[in-house]
Design an enzyme around this catalytic site. Sequence first.
Site, PDB file in Angstrom:
ATOM      1  N   ASP A 228       0.838  -1.203   0.000  1.00 25.54           N
ATOM      2  CA  ASP A 228       0.000   0.000   0.000  1.00 25.54           C
ATOM      3  C   ASP A 228       0.877   1.259   0.000  1.00 25.54           C
ATOM      4  OD1 ASP A 228      -2.608   1.475   0.487  1.00 25.54           O
ATOM      5  OD2 ASP A 228      -1.504   2.053   2.278  1.00 25.54           O
ATOM      6  N   LYS A 232       1.587   4.287  -3.078  1.00 26.38           N
ATOM      7  CA  LYS A 232       1.565   5.738  -2.869  1.00 26.38           C
ATOM      8  C   LYS A 232       2.883   6.375  -3.300  1.00 26.38           C
ATOM      9  CE  LYS A 232      -1.729   5.133   0.899  1.00 26.38           C
ATOM     10  NZ  LYS A 232      -1.957   5.129   2.362  1.00 26.38           N
TER      11      LYS A 232
END
Length: 370
Positions: A228, A232
């Site tokens: 995750d 980003k």
Amino acid sequence: MTKDIKVAIIGVGGVGKAFIGQLANFIKKNSSTVSVSAVYIARSTAALISKDFSPLPLTAFASEELDAAGTAPLSVPDLIQFLKESGSETILIDNTSSIELANTYPDFLKAGINIATPNKKGFSSEEKLWNDIFAAAGNNGGGGGYVFHEATVGAGLPVISTIKDLVDTGDEVTKVEGVFSGTMSFLFNEFAPISSNGPVRAFSDVVKIAKDAGYTEPDPRDDLNGLDVARKLTILARLCGLDIDSPTSFPVQSLIPKPLESASTSQEFMEGLPNFDSDIGLLAENAQKEGKVIRFVGSIDVLSKAVKVGLEKFDISHPIAGLKGSDNIIAFYTKRYGDRALIVQGAGAGAEVTAMGVLSDVIKIINRIK
């Protein structure tokens, strides 16, 4: 003249429900200048479709309510055609994490349909998709729809808009560093608080606390694998001008013990995790002896084109060490700002703040529509 906007909302989970509530308030407050109507609201198995393009009631739809509607979701080509037939400017709100839907963004944009989304997949997967999306979009003067994705990094925090403003105004971003995951922030603020000089807590206990409190995904491995955060970082690195093939094309430290990677269930993983507390515990103890704490961070060194995700040690006086709860902190080092970084800090997770980021993108689109 009142602007007429039709929106299609896909995804009515936590973020989707919060978005619908916030959109209803926006419509109520701005009805004199803009007419916004939801004409399509869907989840993966069911949809509400306003065939005459009259507004659907904006209530917090539960999955059961949509299932009871008994209408199958439209295929992407049919949804594009449906929105084009509205005769109005249209916005697709993708509140899902579906790569399949993200893969079709160029098709929507080429058809003149605008997009606002917190879905990281479209902007952090293969670089070709990123290029195809922005080649089709109207953001840079092209003929397609606009696409905005503020909530893909930092939920409602102004991270995407900040880095775009820096780059677009000609500043030179040299480094980006921070805590990009609310889950990982909570875990390490609990596991290695700056105020603690006593024995290090068992990491497995902290993971269980976070899981029970709803801070982690149902399977905590989806947070602990670091992907995750890598997604980003991929988005921000691309905005800095770096060519990043995918979130797996740079070093990403997984906190999942290798023997537990193949655990068949989340429960099996949680039951086995205490057997590996000593490994990460030793790292925390060594950092404590140096007057430091460990944090799970991501960094982009733009000049050397180095991107990485993993554990780092920080002095207890460092802003990253002093985070509270599930806050995010992102530091932008640039030529203009010099040694003193521009820092964005605050709640970087949660349905309400993520929905706010999506709604802010919707407002950006509305303001650009003539």
